[in-house]
Design an enzyme around this catalytic site. Structure first.
Site, PDB file in Angstrom:
ATOM      1  N   ALA A  65      40.057 103.863   5.139  1.00  0.00           N
ATOM      2  CA  ALA A  65      40.365 104.674   6.320  1.00  0.00           C
ATOM      3  C   ALA A  65      40.994 103.757   7.362  1.00  0.00           C
ATOM      4  CB  ALA A  65      39.087 105.305   6.853  1.00  0.00           C
ATOM      5  N   GLY A 108      37.763 104.012   2.021  1.00  0.00           N
ATOM      6  CA  GLY A 108      38.324 105.338   1.760  1.00  0.00           C
ATOM      7  C   GLY A 108      39.335 105.327   0.618  1.00  0.00           C
ATOM      8  N   GLU A 111      37.297 105.608  -2.389  1.00  0.00           N
ATOM      9  CA  GLU A 111      36.737 106.967  -2.370  1.00  0.00           C
ATOM     10  C   GLU A 111      37.788 108.006  -2.747  1.00  0.00           C
ATOM     11  OE1 GLU A 111      35.350 106.012   1.630  1.00  0.00           O
ATOM     12  OE2 GLU A 111      33.372 106.709   1.044  1.00  0.00           O
ATOM     13  N   GLU A 131      32.827  98.972   4.008  1.00  0.00           N
ATOM     14  CA  GLU A 131      32.503  99.556   5.322  1.00  0.00           C
ATOM     15  C   GLU A 131      31.374  98.806   6.015  1.00  0.00           C
ATOM     16  OE1 GLU A 131      32.936 101.241   2.492  1.00  0.00           O
ATOM     17  OE2 GLU A 131      34.154 103.032   2.845  1.00  0.00           O
TER      18      GLU A 131
END
Ligand code: CAA
Length: 257
Positions: A65, A108, A111, A131
């Site tokens: 992200a 992300g 993911e 993260e």
């Protein structure tokens, strides 16, 4: 249709979607999320498309992200605005989608790859959930999908330390379906997608639905669900065609009906 952060190429019945923010290693900002959701909705509705390959660059599938975008976010804004909630639409895509991963698939990015049906990785791929090194935890499914894919021990290792694992480790752990030489990556993924696209779409979509159910319910409920889908496929013309073609020793001609 053109996008700011995505490239789209149609190869017969396969759509090749490339994440295209090279300056940020394909970091997943809200524009990527919006554009990818929009594009997948279009591909979902497009009768000429039967499978999708999602890829990034040689250096990065996606490095997570977008940290710069979320840096100043606070709890109330992220909660009320359902920050990153739009990725659920990607996870809900109903046609087959293969992730072709080269380089970094972190946070992300890992993911997003795990939202796809399976991952084909280049030998250069690196997976991780870093993260924790930013003072947060995975938010797009990493603690759940990674754990289902590789088991508790390795998921804890990755989520708690933030370390990366290479393609060989990811394959032996069950995260990755195939590992190939970097120069073979796209061909391998496109060939797999073309093979899937040549099959009967209703059966392909039901196979996807059935496998995904294995993560959602008990074995007996899952088996019942599978049996119902299995029975229902005998209502299709493609089942008659597929079996007739086998008996007549010829190639089937599926109509997706
Ligand atoms: N967000 C925003 N920008 C990013 C980014 C990210 N996740 N990852 C890389 N970039 C940017 C860098 O800031 C840099 O931009 P500038 O040139 O403007 O400084 C550019 O991409 C190139 O990156 P690096 O110079 O860092 O490249 P490198 O080869 O030295 O390192 C890397 C590569 C190890 C992947 C490193 O970029 C990195 O650690 N990135 C962050 C990885 C990460 O922590 N991901 C998790 C994000 S949180 C998340 O994903 C939450 C969630 O679950 C939803």
């Amino acid at each position: 249709m053109s996008f700011e952060t995505l490239l789209i190429e149609r190869r017969d019945r396969v759509a090749l979607v490339t994440l295209n923010r090279p300056q940020a290693l394909n970091a997943l900002n809200s524009t990527v999320m919006r554009e990818l959701s929009q594009l997948l909705a279009e591909l979902q509705a497009d009768a000429d498309i039967a499978a999708v390959v999602l890829t990034g660059s040689e250096k990065a599938f996606a490095a997570g992200a977008d940290i710069k975008e979320m840096q100043s976010l606070d709890f109330v804004d992220s909660y009320i605005g359902d920050f990153i909630g739009g990725w659920d639409q990607v996870a809900g895509f109903r046609k087959p989608i293969i992730a072709a991963v080269s380089g970094f698939a972190l946070g992300g990015g890992c993911e997003l790859a795990m939202m796809c049906d399976f991952i084909i990785a280049s030998k250069t791929a690196k997976f991780g959930q870093p993260e924790i090194t930013l003072g947060i935890i995975p938010g797009m499914g990493g603690s759940q999908r990674l754990t289902r894919a590789v088991g508790k021990a390795k998921a804890m290792d990755l989520c708690l330390t933030g370390r990366m694992m290479d393609a060989a480790e990811a394959e032996s752990a069950g995260l990755v379906a195939r590992v190939v030489e970097p120069e073979r990556l796209l061909d391998e993924a496109l060939e797999a997608a073309a093979k899937i696209a040549s099959l009967s779409l209703p059966s392909v979509m039901m196979a996807k639905e059935a496998v995904n159910r294995a993560f959602e319910q008990t074995l007996s409920e899952g088996l019942r669900f599978e049996r119902r889908l299995f029975h229902s496929l005998f209502a299709t013309e493609d089942q008659k065609e597929g079996m007739a073609a086998f008996v007549e020793k010829r190639k089937p001609s599926f109509k997706n009906r």
